[in-house]
Design an enzyme around this catalytic site. Structure first.
Site, PDB file in Angstrom:
ATOM      1  N   LYS A   1     -10.662  -2.169  -3.892  1.00 47.42           N
ATOM      2  CA  LYS A   1      -9.664  -2.442  -4.929  1.00 47.42           C
ATOM      3  C   LYS A   1     -10.459  -3.370  -6.184  1.00 47.42           C
ATOM      4  O   LYS A   1     -10.184  -3.042  -7.456  1.00 47.42           O
ATOM      5  CB  LYS A   1      -8.348  -2.910  -4.522  1.00 47.42           C
ATOM      6  CG  LYS A   1      -7.400  -2.038  -3.582  1.00 47.42           C
ATOM      7  CD  LYS A   1      -6.467  -2.818  -2.825  1.00 47.42           C
ATOM      8  CE  LYS A   1      -5.704  -1.904  -1.895  1.00 47.42           C
ATOM      9  NZ  LYS A   1      -4.844  -2.468  -0.935  1.00 47.42           N
TER      10      LYS A   1
ATOM     11  N   GLN B   1      -2.708  -8.300   0.923  1.00 46.32           N
ATOM     12  CA  GLN B   1      -3.108  -7.113   1.772  1.00 46.32           C
ATOM     13  C   GLN B   1      -2.362  -7.306   3.235  1.00 46.32           C
ATOM     14  O   GLN B   1      -2.235  -8.376   3.741  1.00 46.32           O
ATOM     15  CB  GLN B   1      -4.447  -7.297   1.854  1.00 46.32           C
ATOM     16  CG  GLN B   1      -4.932  -6.011   2.821  1.00 46.32           C
ATOM     17  CD  GLN B   1      -4.921  -4.661   2.152  1.00 46.32           C
ATOM     18  OE1 GLN B   1      -4.916  -4.729   0.916  1.00 46.32           O
ATOM     19  NE2 GLN B   1      -4.870  -3.488   2.833  1.00 46.32           N
TER      20      GLN B   1
ATOM     21  N   ASP C   1       2.474  -3.547  -5.693  1.00 45.97           N
ATOM     22  CA  ASP C   1       3.043  -2.862  -4.410  1.00 45.97           C
ATOM     23  C   ASP C   1       3.929  -2.191  -4.469  1.00 45.97           C
ATOM     24  O   ASP C   1       4.380  -1.329  -3.423  1.00 45.97           O
ATOM     25  CB  ASP C   1       2.614  -3.762  -3.285  1.00 45.97           C
ATOM     26  CG  ASP C   1       1.174  -3.804  -2.572  1.00 45.97           C
ATOM     27  OD1 ASP C   1       0.636  -2.803  -2.806  1.00 45.97           O
ATOM     28  OD2 ASP C   1       0.895  -4.865  -2.164  1.00 45.97           O
TER      29      ASP C   1
HETATM   30  N1  GUN Z   1      -2.002  -2.193   3.984  1.00 44.83           N
HETATM   31  C1  GUN Z   1      -2.028  -0.569   3.958  1.00 44.83           C
HETATM   32  N2  GUN Z   1      -1.651  -0.222   2.680  1.00 44.83           N
HETATM   33  C2  GUN Z   1      -1.458  -1.078   1.613  1.00 44.83           C
HETATM   34  C3  GUN Z   1      -0.775  -1.283   0.456  1.00 44.83           C
HETATM   35  O1  GUN Z   1      -0.686  -0.281  -0.227  1.00 44.83           O
HETATM   36  N3  GUN Z   1      -0.533  -2.641  -0.043  1.00 44.83           N
HETATM   37  C4  GUN Z   1      -0.972  -3.544   0.723  1.00 44.83           C
HETATM   38  N4  GUN Z   1      -0.659  -4.949  -0.092  1.00 44.83           N
HETATM   39  N5  GUN Z   1      -1.280  -3.636   1.986  1.00 44.83           N
HETATM   40  C5  GUN Z   1      -1.593  -2.397   2.624  1.00 44.83           C
END
Ligand code: GUN
Length: 288
Positions: A51, A95, A118
Protein backbone atom coordinates in the site's frame (compact mmCIF):
# COMPACT_ATOMS: atom_id res chain seq x y z
CA UNK A 1 -12.83 -19.69 -20.05
CA UNK A 2 -11.57 -16.17 -19.51
CA UNK A 3 -8.93 -15.51 -16.88
CA UNK A 4 -9.84 -12.08 -15.47
CA UNK A 5 -6.71 -9.91 -15.27
CA UNK A 6 -6.93 -7.96 -12.03
CA UNK A 7 -3.66 -6.17 -12.72
CA UNK A 8 -4.99 -4.76 -15.98
CA UNK A 9 -8.25 -3.43 -14.48
CA UNK A 10 -6.37 -2.15 -11.42
CA UNK A 11 -4.06 -0.20 -13.73
CA UNK A 12 -7.10 1.51 -15.28
CA UNK A 13 -8.24 2.58 -11.80
CA UNK A 14 -4.70 3.72 -10.98
CA UNK A 15 -4.57 5.78 -14.20
CA UNK A 16 -7.86 7.47 -13.20
CA UNK A 17 -6.32 8.25 -9.81
CA UNK A 18 -3.20 9.71 -11.45
CA UNK A 19 -5.19 12.27 -13.45
CA UNK A 20 -7.27 13.19 -10.37
CA UNK A 21 -4.08 13.59 -8.32
CA UNK A 22 -2.63 15.88 -11.01
CA UNK A 23 -5.79 18.06 -10.81
CA UNK A 24 -5.53 18.20 -7.01
CA UNK A 25 -1.86 19.19 -7.17
CA UNK A 26 -2.83 22.23 -9.30
CA UNK A 27 -4.99 23.28 -6.34
CA UNK A 28 -2.07 22.73 -3.98
CA UNK A 29 -3.49 19.52 -2.52
CA UNK A 30 -1.39 16.38 -2.08
CA UNK A 31 -3.52 13.41 -0.94
CA UNK A 32 -2.17 11.70 2.18
CA UNK A 33 -2.70 8.15 3.46
CA UNK A 34 -1.64 6.81 6.85
CA UNK A 35 -1.25 3.05 7.26
CA UNK A 36 -0.99 1.72 10.80
CA UNK A 37 0.39 -1.74 11.52
CA UNK A 38 0.33 -3.19 15.02
CA UNK A 39 2.48 -6.27 15.48
CA UNK A 40 4.47 -8.55 13.24
CA UNK A 41 1.95 -10.56 11.20
CA UNK A 42 3.99 -11.39 8.08
CA UNK A 43 1.06 -11.22 5.63
CA UNK A 44 -0.06 -7.85 7.07
CA UNK A 45 3.51 -6.55 6.68
CA UNK A 46 3.43 -7.47 2.99
CA UNK A 47 0.04 -5.75 2.45
CA UNK A 48 1.06 -2.59 4.32
CA UNK A 49 4.33 -2.39 2.35
CA UNK A 50 2.44 -2.77 -0.94
CA UNK A 51 0.00 0.00 0.00
CA UNK A 52 2.81 2.41 0.93
CA UNK A 53 4.72 1.65 -2.31
CA UNK A 54 1.62 2.29 -4.43
CA UNK A 55 1.20 5.67 -2.71
CA UNK A 56 4.77 6.62 -3.59
CA UNK A 57 4.26 5.58 -7.22
CA UNK A 58 1.19 7.84 -7.45
CA UNK A 59 2.55 10.86 -5.60
CA UNK A 60 0.29 10.28 -2.59
CA UNK A 61 1.95 11.26 0.67
CA UNK A 62 2.16 8.11 2.76
CA UNK A 63 2.84 7.73 6.43
CA UNK A 64 3.55 4.23 7.70
CA UNK A 65 3.23 3.81 11.46
CA UNK A 66 4.45 0.53 12.90
CA UNK A 67 3.73 -0.31 16.53
CA UNK A 68 5.12 -3.32 18.41
CA UNK A 69 2.90 -6.36 19.03
CA UNK A 70 2.66 -5.40 22.72
CA UNK A 71 1.48 -1.82 22.05
CA UNK A 72 -1.38 -0.84 24.34
CA UNK A 73 -4.92 0.05 23.30
CA UNK A 74 -4.23 3.61 24.49
CA UNK A 75 -1.14 3.88 22.29
CA UNK A 76 -3.06 2.82 19.19
CA UNK A 77 -5.96 5.15 20.06
CA UNK A 78 -3.47 8.02 20.44
CA UNK A 79 -1.98 7.32 17.01
CA UNK A 80 -5.47 7.40 15.46
CA UNK A 81 -6.33 10.62 17.31
CA UNK A 82 -3.13 12.29 16.04
CA UNK A 83 -3.90 11.21 12.47
CA UNK A 84 -7.49 12.48 12.78
CA UNK A 85 -6.00 15.88 13.62
CA UNK A 86 -3.26 15.82 10.95
CA UNK A 87 -4.34 18.04 8.03
CA UNK A 88 -1.89 16.28 5.65
CA UNK A 89 -3.74 12.98 6.14
CA UNK A 90 -6.91 12.25 4.13
CA UNK A 91 -7.10 8.52 4.78
CA UNK A 92 -6.39 6.34 7.83
CA UNK A 93 -6.12 2.58 7.62
CA UNK A 94 -5.37 0.32 10.57
CA UNK A 95 -4.36 -3.05 9.15
CA UNK A 96 -6.57 -5.92 10.25
CA UNK A 97 -6.25 -8.16 12.19
CA UNK A 98 -4.44 -6.47 15.12
CA UNK A 99 -3.01 -8.59 18.00
CA UNK A 100 -5.75 -10.24 20.12
CA UNK A 101 -5.44 -7.86 23.11
CA UNK A 102 -6.44 -4.91 20.91
CA UNK A 103 -10.13 -3.95 20.72
CA UNK A 104 -10.39 -3.48 16.97
CA UNK A 105 -13.98 -2.19 17.03
CA UNK A 106 -12.97 0.64 19.37
CA UNK A 107 -10.08 1.57 17.06
CA UNK A 108 -12.33 1.64 13.98
CA UNK A 109 -14.90 3.78 15.82
CA UNK A 110 -12.16 6.24 16.82
CA UNK A 111 -11.24 6.97 13.19
CA UNK A 112 -12.84 10.12 11.78
CA UNK A 113 -15.46 8.68 9.35
CA UNK A 114 -14.37 11.29 6.77
CA UNK A 115 -10.88 9.72 6.80
CA UNK A 116 -12.07 6.11 7.03
CA UNK A 117 -10.95 5.03 3.53
CA UNK A 118 -11.47 1.36 4.50
CA UNK A 119 -15.19 2.06 4.92
CA UNK A 120 -15.32 0.11 8.19
CA UNK A 121 -16.64 2.86 10.52
CA UNK A 122 -20.32 2.40 11.50
CA UNK A 123 -21.17 5.72 9.78
CA UNK A 124 -19.77 4.41 6.49
CA UNK A 125 -21.39 1.00 6.95
CA UNK A 126 -24.73 2.79 7.40
CA UNK A 127 -24.08 4.92 4.32
CA UNK A 128 -23.40 1.77 2.30
CA UNK A 129 -26.73 0.30 3.45
CA UNK A 130 -28.45 3.61 2.64
CA UNK A 131 -26.60 3.85 -0.72
CA UNK A 132 -25.46 7.34 0.30
CA UNK A 133 -22.57 8.21 -2.05
CA UNK A 134 -20.92 10.45 0.57
CA UNK A 135 -19.64 7.33 2.38
CA UNK A 136 -16.55 5.24 1.66
CA UNK A 137 -17.13 1.78 0.17
CA UNK A 138 -14.84 -1.01 1.46
CA UNK A 139 -12.00 -1.54 -1.02
CA UNK A 140 -12.07 -5.29 -1.63
CA UNK A 141 -15.79 -5.71 -2.42
CA UNK A 142 -15.78 -2.46 -4.41
CA UNK A 143 -12.80 -3.83 -6.35
CA UNK A 144 -14.68 -7.07 -7.05
CA UNK A 145 -17.67 -5.15 -8.41
CA UNK A 146 -15.43 -2.99 -10.61
CA UNK A 147 -13.69 -6.14 -11.87
CA UNK A 148 -17.04 -7.60 -12.93
CA UNK A 149 -18.17 -4.34 -14.56
CA UNK A 150 -14.94 -3.72 -16.47
CA UNK A 151 -14.86 -7.33 -17.69
CA UNK A 152 -18.33 -6.83 -19.18
CA UNK A 153 -20.04 -9.28 -16.83
CA UNK A 154 -23.71 -8.42 -16.35
CA UNK A 155 -24.62 -8.38 -12.67
CA UNK A 156 -28.12 -6.95 -13.18
CA UNK A 157 -30.66 -9.71 -12.68
CA UNK A 158 -27.91 -12.26 -12.06
CA UNK A 159 -28.08 -14.85 -9.31
CA UNK A 160 -25.06 -14.10 -7.10
CA UNK A 161 -23.82 -16.22 -4.19
CA UNK A 162 -21.40 -14.63 -1.73
CA UNK A 163 -19.57 -17.21 0.38
CA UNK A 164 -18.50 -15.56 3.64
CA UNK A 165 -20.14 -12.93 5.85
CA UNK A 166 -17.18 -10.88 7.12
CA UNK A 167 -17.45 -7.13 7.68
CA UNK A 168 -14.44 -6.63 5.36
CA UNK A 169 -15.76 -8.54 2.34
CA UNK A 170 -18.88 -10.74 2.55
CA UNK A 171 -21.43 -8.32 4.02
CA UNK A 172 -20.44 -5.22 2.03
CA UNK A 173 -20.14 -7.37 -1.13
CA UNK A 174 -23.72 -8.58 -0.70
CA UNK A 175 -24.94 -5.01 -0.14
CA UNK A 176 -23.14 -3.73 -3.26
CA UNK A 177 -24.42 -6.56 -5.46
CA UNK A 178 -28.02 -6.21 -4.28
CA UNK A 179 -27.99 -2.41 -4.48
CA UNK A 180 -28.42 -0.04 -7.41
CA UNK A 181 -24.82 -0.57 -8.56
CA UNK A 182 -25.20 -4.36 -8.83
CA UNK A 183 -28.94 -5.10 -9.20
CA UNK A 184 -28.24 -8.79 -8.56
CA UNK A 185 -30.27 -11.33 -6.59
CA UNK A 186 -27.97 -12.19 -3.71
CA UNK A 187 -27.58 -15.16 -1.40
CA UNK A 188 -25.05 -14.99 1.43
CA UNK A 189 -23.70 -18.42 2.35
CA UNK A 190 -21.39 -19.21 5.27
CA UNK A 191 -20.03 -21.99 7.45
CA UNK A 192 -23.50 -22.93 8.76
CA UNK A 193 -25.23 -22.97 5.38
CA UNK A 194 -27.05 -26.24 4.72
CA UNK A 195 -25.99 -27.91 1.45
CA UNK A 196 -23.61 -25.14 0.45
CA UNK A 197 -22.72 -26.92 -2.80
CA UNK A 198 -26.35 -26.87 -3.97
CA UNK A 199 -26.67 -23.17 -3.06
CA UNK A 200 -23.48 -22.37 -5.00
CA UNK A 201 -24.63 -24.33 -8.06
CA UNK A 202 -27.52 -21.86 -8.46
CA UNK A 203 -25.11 -18.98 -8.92
CA UNK A 204 -24.35 -17.12 -12.13
CA UNK A 205 -21.70 -15.30 -10.10
CA UNK A 206 -19.82 -16.75 -7.11
CA UNK A 207 -17.79 -14.53 -4.79
CA UNK A 208 -15.58 -16.72 -2.61
CA UNK A 209 -14.52 -14.95 0.59
CA UNK A 210 -14.32 -17.54 3.34
CA UNK A 211 -10.57 -17.73 3.92
CA UNK A 212 -10.28 -21.48 3.39
CA UNK A 213 -7.72 -22.66 0.82
CA UNK A 214 -9.27 -24.16 -2.36
CA UNK A 215 -12.66 -24.52 -0.65
CA UNK A 216 -14.76 -24.03 -3.79
CA UNK A 217 -14.51 -27.14 -5.97
CA UNK A 218 -15.81 -27.92 -9.46
CA UNK A 219 -18.91 -29.76 -8.18
CA UNK A 220 -20.08 -26.49 -6.54
CA UNK A 221 -19.98 -24.47 -9.77
CA UNK A 222 -22.59 -24.30 -12.53
CA UNK A 223 -21.34 -24.54 -16.12
CA UNK A 224 -20.60 -21.05 -17.41
CA UNK A 225 -20.65 -19.32 -13.99
CA UNK A 226 -18.29 -16.44 -13.17
CA UNK A 227 -16.04 -17.00 -10.16
CA UNK A 228 -14.37 -14.20 -8.18
CA UNK A 229 -11.79 -15.49 -5.69
CA UNK A 230 -11.11 -13.13 -2.78
CA UNK A 231 -9.02 -15.61 -0.79
CA UNK A 232 -5.30 -15.20 -0.14
CA UNK A 233 -4.15 -18.27 1.81
CA UNK A 234 -0.59 -19.30 2.55
CA UNK A 235 -0.12 -23.05 2.23
CA UNK A 236 3.10 -24.99 2.75
CA UNK A 237 5.13 -25.66 -0.39
CA UNK A 238 8.60 -27.06 0.12
CA UNK A 239 9.47 -26.43 -3.56
CA UNK A 240 9.33 -22.65 -2.89
CA UNK A 241 12.20 -20.72 -1.38
CA UNK A 242 9.81 -19.04 1.08
CA UNK A 243 8.40 -22.45 2.06
CA UNK A 244 4.84 -21.49 1.10
CA UNK A 245 2.67 -20.63 -1.87
CA UNK A 246 -0.45 -18.47 -2.16
CA UNK A 247 -3.73 -20.09 -3.08
CA UNK A 248 -7.24 -18.67 -3.19
CA UNK A 249 -10.52 -19.92 -1.76
CA UNK A 250 -11.16 -21.62 -5.11
CA UNK A 251 -9.56 -24.82 -6.47
CA UNK A 252 -8.49 -22.90 -9.57
CA UNK A 253 -7.53 -25.68 -12.01
CA UNK A 254 -10.68 -27.77 -11.68
CA UNK A 255 -13.09 -24.83 -11.38
CA UNK A 256 -11.52 -23.11 -14.41
CA UNK A 257 -12.69 -25.99 -16.63
CA UNK A 258 -16.35 -25.24 -15.78
CA UNK A 259 -16.69 -21.50 -15.46
CA UNK A 260 -16.87 -18.78 -18.15
CA UNK A 261 -14.54 -16.42 -16.25
CA UNK A 262 -12.41 -16.64 -13.12
CA UNK A 263 -9.92 -14.50 -11.20
CA UNK A 264 -6.48 -15.98 -10.46
CA UNK A 265 -4.64 -15.76 -7.11
CA UNK A 266 -2.41 -13.81 -7.10
CA UNK A 267 -3.19 -11.24 -9.79
CA UNK A 268 -6.98 -11.09 -9.45
CA UNK A 269 -8.74 -9.29 -6.61
CA UNK A 270 -5.54 -8.34 -4.73
CA UNK A 271 -4.37 -5.54 -7.04
CA UNK A 272 -7.95 -4.20 -7.17
CA UNK A 273 -8.09 -3.78 -3.38
CA UNK A 274 -5.03 -1.53 -3.42
CA UNK A 275 -6.30 0.42 -6.44
CA UNK A 276 -9.67 1.10 -4.76
CA UNK A 277 -7.84 2.21 -1.60
CA UNK A 278 -5.93 4.77 -3.69
CA UNK A 279 -9.25 5.84 -5.22
CA UNK A 280 -10.88 6.35 -1.80
CA UNK A 281 -7.85 8.36 -0.64
CA UNK A 282 -8.09 10.62 -3.70
CA UNK A 283 -11.85 11.05 -3.15
CA UNK A 284 -11.19 12.01 0.47
CA UNK A 285 -8.54 14.55 -0.55
CA UNK A 286 -10.89 16.06 -3.13
CA UNK A 287 -13.40 16.72 -0.29
CA UNK A 288 -10.91 18.73 1.78
N1 GUN B 1 -6.99 -6.83 6.20
C1 GUN B 1 -7.40 -7.52 5.11
N2 GUN B 1 -8.00 -6.69 4.24
C2 GUN B 1 -7.99 -5.46 4.78
C3 GUN B 1 -8.45 -4.18 4.36
O1 GUN B 1 -9.04 -4.00 3.29
N3 GUN B 1 -8.22 -3.16 5.22
C4 GUN B 1 -7.60 -3.33 6.41
N4 GUN B 1 -7.44 -2.26 7.19
N5 GUN B 1 -7.17 -4.48 6.85
C5 GUN B 1 -7.34 -5.54 6.03
Amino acid sequence: MKKIDGKEVAQKVIDECKSQIAELKVKGITPGLAVVLVGEDPASKVYVGAKARKCEELGIYSKKIELPADASQEQVMQVVEDLNNDPAIDGILVQSPPPPHIDEDAIVRAINPNKDVDGFHPVNVAKLVLEDPSGFIPCTPHGCLRLLQDTGIETSGAEAVVIGRSMIVGKPMALLLMGKLGNATVTVAHSRTKDLAAVCRRADIIIAAIGKPEFVTADMVKDGAVVIDVGINRVEDSSKKSGYKLVGDVAFDEVATKCSAITPVPGGVGPMTIAMLMKNTVISASRR
